[in-house]
Motif scaffolding. Structure first.
Motif, PDB file in Angstrom:
ATOM      1  N   LEU A   1       0.827  -1.209   0.000  1.00 58.19           N
ATOM      2  CA  LEU A   1       0.000   0.000   0.000  1.00 58.19           C
ATOM      3  C   LEU A   1       0.858   1.255   0.000  1.00 58.19           C
ATOM      4  O   LEU A   1       0.531   2.246  -0.670  1.00 58.19           O
ATOM      5  CB  LEU A   1      -0.934   0.002   1.216  1.00 58.19           C
ATOM      6  N   PHE A   2       1.950   1.223   0.738  1.00 58.62           N
ATOM      7  CA  PHE A   2       2.861   2.367   0.759  1.00 58.62           C
ATOM      8  C   PHE A   2       3.435   2.612  -0.638  1.00 58.62           C
ATOM      9  O   PHE A   2       3.482   3.757  -1.116  1.00 58.62           O
ATOM     10  CB  PHE A   2       3.989   2.111   1.764  1.00 58.62           C
ATOM     11  N   LYS A   3       3.866   1.558  -1.294  1.00 57.57           N
ATOM     12  CA  LYS A   3       4.428   1.707  -2.635  1.00 57.57           C
ATOM     13  C   LYS A   3       3.392   2.234  -3.627  1.00 57.57           C
ATOM     14  O   LYS A   3       3.707   3.061  -4.485  1.00 57.57           O
ATOM     15  CB  LYS A   3       4.998   0.362  -3.124  1.00 57.57           C
ATOM     16  N   LYS A   4       2.172   1.728  -3.512  1.00 55.75           N
ATOM     17  CA  LYS A   4       1.121   2.133  -4.440  1.00 55.75           C
ATOM     18  C   LYS A   4       0.610   3.542  -4.153  1.00 55.75           C
ATOM     19  O   LYS A   4       0.613   4.420  -5.032  1.00 55.75           O
ATOM     20  CB  LYS A   4      -0.032   1.130  -4.383  1.00 55.75           C
ATOM     21  N   VAL A   5       0.146   3.785  -2.930  1.00 54.72           N
ATOM     22  CA  VAL A   5      -0.560   5.021  -2.593  1.00 54.72           C
ATOM     23  C   VAL A   5       0.396   6.199  -2.410  1.00 54.72           C
ATOM     24  O   VAL A   5       0.132   7.307  -2.902  1.00 54.72           O
ATOM     25  CB  VAL A   5      -1.409   4.814  -1.321  1.00 54.72           C
ATOM     26  N   VAL A   6       1.507   5.964  -1.718  1.00 55.00           N
ATOM     27  CA  VAL A   6       2.420   7.064  -1.387  1.00 55.00           C
ATOM     28  C   VAL A   6       3.405   7.342  -2.511  1.00 55.00           C
ATOM     29  O   VAL A   6       3.638   8.496  -2.866  1.00 55.00           O
ATOM     30  CB  VAL A   6       3.170   6.771  -0.074  1.00 55.00           C
ATOM     31  N   ILE A   7       3.969   6.290  -3.104  1.00 57.80           N
ATOM     32  CA  ILE A   7       4.990   6.484  -4.134  1.00 57.80           C
ATOM     33  C   ILE A   7       4.367   6.541  -5.528  1.00 57.80           C
ATOM     34  O   ILE A   7       4.469   7.548  -6.222  1.00 57.80           O
ATOM     35  CB  ILE A   7       6.055   5.369  -4.064  1.00 57.80           C
ATOM     36  N   ALA A   8       3.717   5.472  -5.941  1.00 58.48           N
ATOM     37  CA  ALA A   8       3.240   5.378  -7.331  1.00 58.48           C
ATOM     38  C   ALA A   8       2.218   6.461  -7.679  1.00 58.48           C
ATOM     39  O   ALA A   8       2.330   7.131  -8.706  1.00 58.48           O
ATOM     40  CB  ALA A   8       2.649   3.995  -7.582  1.00 58.48           C
ATOM     41  N   ASP A   9       1.213   6.635  -6.830  1.00 62.47           N
ATOM     42  CA  ASP A   9       0.147   7.579  -7.169  1.00 62.47           C
ATOM     43  C   ASP A   9       0.630   9.025  -7.174  1.00 62.47           C
ATOM     44  O   ASP A   9       0.121   9.846  -7.946  1.00 62.47           O
ATOM     45  CB  ASP A   9      -1.025   7.415  -6.196  1.00 62.47           C
ATOM     46  N   ASN A  10       1.594   9.356  -6.322  1.00 62.21           N
ATOM     47  CA  ASN A  10       2.162  10.705  -6.345  1.00 62.21           C
ATOM     48  C   ASN A  10       3.072  10.905  -7.543  1.00 62.21           C
ATOM     49  O   ASN A  10       3.067  11.970  -8.167  1.00 62.21           O
ATOM     50  CB  ASN A  10       2.921  10.981  -5.047  1.00 62.21           C
ATOM     51  N   CYS A  11       3.859   9.889  -7.878  1.00 65.16           N
ATOM     52  CA  CYS A  11       4.684   9.973  -9.081  1.00 65.16           C
ATOM     53  C   CYS A  11       3.807  10.068 -10.329  1.00 65.16           C
ATOM     54  O   CYS A  11       4.180  10.724 -11.310  1.00 65.16           O
ATOM     55  CB  CYS A  11       5.599   8.752  -9.176  1.00 65.16           C
ATOM     56  N   ALA A  12       2.649   9.408 -10.298  1.00 64.45           N
ATOM     57  CA  ALA A  12       1.739   9.421 -11.442  1.00 64.45           C
ATOM     58  C   ALA A  12       1.269  10.843 -11.757  1.00 64.45           C
ATOM     59  O   ALA A  12       1.114  11.202 -12.930  1.00 64.45           O
ATOM     60  CB  ALA A  12       0.539   8.522 -11.168  1.00 64.45           C
ATOM     61  N   GLN A  13       1.047  11.650 -10.733  1.00 65.23           N
ATOM     62  CA  GLN A  13       0.597  13.017 -10.975  1.00 65.23           C
ATOM     63  C   GLN A  13       1.618  13.795 -11.778  1.00 65.23           C
ATOM     64  O   GLN A  13       1.272  14.518 -12.726  1.00 65.23           O
ATOM     65  CB  GLN A  13       0.327  13.710  -9.637  1.00 65.23           C
ATOM     66  N   ILE A  14       2.892  13.662 -11.424  1.00 66.91           N
ATOM     67  CA  ILE A  14       3.955  14.367 -12.148  1.00 66.91           C
ATOM     68  C   ILE A  14       4.114  13.791 -13.543  1.00 66.91           C
ATOM     69  O   ILE A  14       4.232  14.531 -14.531  1.00 66.91           O
ATOM     70  CB  ILE A  14       5.282  14.288 -11.377  1.00 66.91           C
ATOM     71  N   ALA A  15       4.122  12.459 -13.650  1.00 60.74           N
ATOM     72  CA  ALA A  15       4.271  11.815 -14.959  1.00 60.74           C
ATOM     73  C   ALA A  15       3.142  12.232 -15.897  1.00 60.74           C
ATOM     74  O   ALA A  15       3.372  12.506 -17.084  1.00 60.74           O
ATOM     75  CB  ALA A  15       4.304  10.295 -14.802  1.00 60.74           C
ATOM     76  N   ASN A  16       1.929  12.298 -15.379  1.00 61.20           N
ATOM     77  CA  ASN A  16       0.783  12.682 -16.220  1.00 61.20           C
ATOM     78  C   ASN A  16       0.882  14.133 -16.677  1.00 61.20           C
ATOM     79  O   ASN A  16       0.561  14.450 -17.832  1.00 61.20           O
ATOM     80  CB  ASN A  16      -0.523  12.464 -15.456  1.00 61.20           C
ATOM     81  N   ILE A  17       1.307  15.011 -15.780  1.00 61.10           N
ATOM     82  CA  ILE A  17       1.468  16.418 -16.141  1.00 61.10           C
ATOM     83  C   ILE A  17       2.441  16.561 -17.307  1.00 61.10           C
ATOM     84  O   ILE A  17       2.198  17.308 -18.266  1.00 61.10           O
ATOM     85  CB  ILE A  17       1.964  17.238 -14.931  1.00 61.10           C
ATOM     86  N   VAL A  18       3.548  15.835 -17.236  1.00 57.76           N
ATOM     87  CA  VAL A  18       4.593  15.960 -18.259  1.00 57.76           C
ATOM     88  C   VAL A  18       4.200  15.246 -19.546  1.00 57.76           C
ATOM     89  O   VAL A  18       4.253  15.824 -20.639  1.00 57.76           O
ATOM     90  CB  VAL A  18       5.934  15.415 -17.728  1.00 57.76           C
ATOM     91  N   PHE A  19       3.792  13.982 -19.453  1.00 55.23           N
ATOM     92  CA  PHE A  19       3.493  13.205 -20.660  1.00 55.23           C
ATOM     93  C   PHE A  19       2.265  13.739 -21.398  1.00 55.23           C
ATOM     94  O   PHE A  19       2.225  13.706 -22.629  1.00 55.23           O
ATOM     95  CB  PHE A  19       3.290  11.732 -20.304  1.00 55.23           C
ATOM     96  N   ASN A  20       1.278  14.210 -20.666  1.00 45.76           N
ATOM     97  CA  ASN A  20       0.050  14.673 -21.315  1.00 45.76           C
ATOM     98  C   ASN A  20       0.206  16.014 -22.032  1.00 45.76           C
ATOM     99  O   ASN A  20      -0.664  16.423 -22.796  1.00 45.76           O
ATOM    100  CB  ASN A  20      -1.088  14.769 -20.293  1.00 45.76           C
ATOM    101  N   ASN A  21       1.328  16.687 -21.762  1.00 44.01           N
ATOM    102  CA  ASN A  21       1.575  17.973 -22.426  1.00 44.01           C
ATOM    103  C   ASN A  21       3.064  18.102 -22.741  1.00 44.01           C
ATOM    104  O   ASN A  21       3.666  19.165 -22.547  1.00 44.01           O
ATOM    105  CB  ASN A  21       1.106  19.121 -21.518  1.00 44.01           C
ATOM    106  N   SER A  22       3.637  17.019 -23.228  1.00 42.35           N
ATOM    107  CA  SER A  22       5.088  16.932 -23.362  1.00 42.35           C
ATOM    108  C   SER A  22       5.674  17.921 -24.362  1.00 42.35           C
ATOM    109  O   SER A  22       6.823  18.340 -24.222  1.00 42.35           O
ATOM    110  CB  SER A  22       5.482  15.505 -23.760  1.00 42.35           C
ATOM    111  N   ASP A  23       4.911  18.324 -25.366  1.00 39.85           N
ATOM    112  CA  ASP A  23       5.436  19.243 -26.384  1.00 39.85           C
ATOM    113  C   ASP A  23       5.714  20.633 -25.824  1.00 39.85           C
ATOM    114  O   ASP A  23       6.416  21.431 -26.465  1.00 39.85           O
ATOM    115  CB  ASP A  23       4.450  19.355 -27.553  1.00 39.85           C
ATOM    116  N   HIS A  24       5.186  20.948 -24.657  1.00 42.91           N
ATOM    117  CA  HIS A  24       5.342  22.285 -24.088  1.00 42.91           C
ATOM    118  C   HIS A  24       6.213  22.289 -22.832  1.00 42.91           C
ATOM    119  O   HIS A  24       6.201  23.258 -22.071  1.00 42.91           O
ATOM    120  CB  HIS A  24       3.969  22.883 -23.763  1.00 42.91           C
ATOM    121  N   HIS A  25       6.956  21.195 -22.612  1.00 37.90           N
ATOM    122  CA  HIS A  25       7.836  21.118 -21.438  1.00 37.90           C
ATOM    123  C   HIS A  25       9.293  21.159 -21.852  1.00 37.90           C
ATOM    124  O   HIS A  25       9.657  20.778 -22.976  1.00 37.90           O
ATOM    125  CB  HIS A  25       7.555  19.843 -20.644  1.00 37.90           C
ATOM    126  N   THR A  26      10.130  21.603 -20.940  1.00 34.68           N
ATOM    127  CA  THR A  26      11.574  21.645 -21.175  1.00 34.68           C
ATOM    128  C   THR A  26      12.158  20.240 -21.127  1.00 34.68           C
ATOM    129  O   THR A  26      11.519  19.291 -20.647  1.00 34.68           O
ATOM    130  CB  THR A  26      12.269  22.502 -20.111  1.00 34.68           C
TER     131      THR A  26
END
Length: 480
Positions: free
Chosen positions: A204-229
């Motif tokens: 649960l720690f790996k899923k909820v604390v690590i994976a789901d928080n990393c997912a927010q950053i990954a989604n921000i970048v991948f979903n709009n990758s053409d406009h990121h550095t």
């Protein structure tokens, strides 16, 4: 029903109490309870697909009996082909029909300049179909190869296929390993149950604390990758790398811990893959049950490493490409599999793929400089390949990679990270310190670690899970 949901937190104790305190005198009733619980668990996704699960289960059960009882090799092969063909037919229809239709239309347009009107299907992918299909296929293969005898108890066999901890995302079990546990009486073991709860907490720690928080950053970048550095793109790839590991290995930990509560030991699925020193070692440590499945039922039947280097290279590429395609109906997964095949080729050609079998820096606190460099290179190759796994299309992946090698590599990421880097670093330290165990906190037991430190860590992890629980996300591998 998600493992990290309130409904599962209610479901699990109810089944546990009934299993050990109401039906504990009868193995038959215990198995029947687990089977009903598993079908209820699956029905929470979509009850209509229960019929597909039940049909697949009956098909393999009946085919196994016919294969075993047939005196003629001809009929044994007919029943094997029937079972395999129908199972793969269902899998192909639900998972790959639209992909093949679009790919054929694209080929006709590119090669012959003929535009086709493609008819696609608006159907849901039955959750877990790739996993329970492979459970059944391994069963009929093993009977056909005379490695096992078929089960004559339909409830026991059905439980082997649909046991709820592993039903929707593995690990991919073998009848040789799990069926004997289903068939024999099980007795409550307090220490095993506590160990199971400890592994569930870690998952649960790996899923909820690590994976789901990393997912927010990954989604921000991948979903709009053409406009990121470029620096943001690297960050996004790193975050997805930790997301998919925390997500899938977290699921596996919860599955193994849950099964242990009921007296079962499931196959281990992860063994600290990001501490690998080459790609061959990585694939011995990542999604172990799938890798071993393809090795036993595809690589070896193709000839394995027998027949010279060219056949070895061919067979290696086949299993990696098929493995990539198993993950999803998109060319990105095929390229991801092909990349891993290319990455592993030096180990295959120079026959060093069985070199790093022991845990890195075993018995030591730190790796030496050579091991550290090997881990960094292997990790970098893995991160690069994950870009194709996460990208929506091949063109998206290529644009993403092109953006990484732009002049903005040293520019600010402008992506809010909060305390996530600290959480990831702490997580990696815990994984490193526990890398010789089955899971990172396995050795946090009474008598080995002071109670105040042990319980302090448990409560801290539980509190973090509670704090981040509102960021509930579906497990990545549910789509496969």
């Amino acid at each position: 029903m998600l493992f990290n949901s309130l409904s599962f937190a209610v479901f699990l104790p109810i089944v546990f109490i009934l299993y050990w305190f109401v039906f504990n005198k009868s193995l038959r009733l215990q198995n029947f309870l687990l089977l009903l619980s598993s079908y209820y668990f699956y029905s929470c996704w979509d009850w209509r697909f229960l019929f597909l699960l039940a049909f697949s289960t009956f098909l393999d059960y009946y085919s196994g009996l016919k294969i075993h009882n047939s005196q003629s090799q001809h009929w044994r092969k007919i029943w094997l082909v029937l079972s395999v063909g129908i199972n793969l037919g269902f899998l192909s229809f639900f998972k790959y029909y639209n992909f093949f239709a679009h790919s054929f239309a694209d080929m006709m347009m590119t090669g012959f300049h003929y535009k086709m009107n493609v008819s696609t299907l608006s159907i849901l992918l039955p959750v877990g179909i790739s996993f329970y299909t492979f459970h059944g296929l391994s069963y009929v293969f093993d009977i056909y190869n005379r490695k096992i005898e078929p089960s004559t108890n339909f409830v026991q066999y059905s439980l082997f296929v649909s046991f709820f901890p592993l039903l929707v995302a593995g690990p991919i079990e073998r009848a040789t390993h799990l069926l004997p546990q289903v068939e024999k009486p099980r007795h409550f073991d307090y220490s095993r149950a506590v160990d199971g709860l400890r592994q569930i907490l870690w998952g649960l720690f790996k899923k909820v604390v690590i994976a789901d928080n990393c997912a927010q950053i990954a989604n921000i970048v991948f979903n709009n990758s053409d406009h990121h550095t470029a620096s943001a793109l690297i960050l996004g790839a790193l975050m997805f790398t930790f997301q998919i590991y925390g997500d899938f290995s977290g699921y596996s930990d919860i599955a193994l811990g849950t099964a242990r509560l009921f007296g079962f030991e499931l196959l281990r699925n992860f063994a600290y893959p990001y501490f690998s020193r080459d790609i061959a070692e990585f694939w011995r440590r990542w999604h172990i049950s799938l890798s071993s499945w393809f090795k036993d039922y595809l690589y070896f039947p193709l000839g394995g490493s027998r027949g010279g280097m060219l056949k070895t290279v061919r067979n290696t590429f086949i299993i990696f490409l098929v493995s990539g395609f198993w993950h999803g109906a998109n060319w990105t997964f095929v390229v991801w599999g092909g990349l891993n095949a290319l990455f592993i080729m030096p180990s295959v050609i120079f026959k060093t793929n069985r070199k790093n079998l022991e845990t890195v820096a075993q018995g030591k606190l730190f790796p030496n400089l050579r091991e550290l460099l090997q881990m960094v290179i292997t990790f970098a190759l893995t991160v690069f390949a994950w870009i194709f796994f996460r990208a929506e299309s091949l063109s998206h992946a290529f644009r993403y990679i092109k953006g990484i090698f732009s002049q903005s590599i040293f520019a600010s990421t402008n992506v809010p990270l909060g305390v996530l880097p600290v959480l990831v670093v702490v997580f990696l330290i815990m994984e490193w310190l526990g890398r010789e165990n089955k899971y990172a906190i396995e050795k946090l037991k009474a008598g080995k670690v002071p109670a105040i430190a042990r319980w302090g860590l448990y409560y801290t992890m539980a509190a973090l899970v509670y704090v981040y629980a509102n960021n509930e996300q579906v497990f990545i591998y549910f789509q496969f």
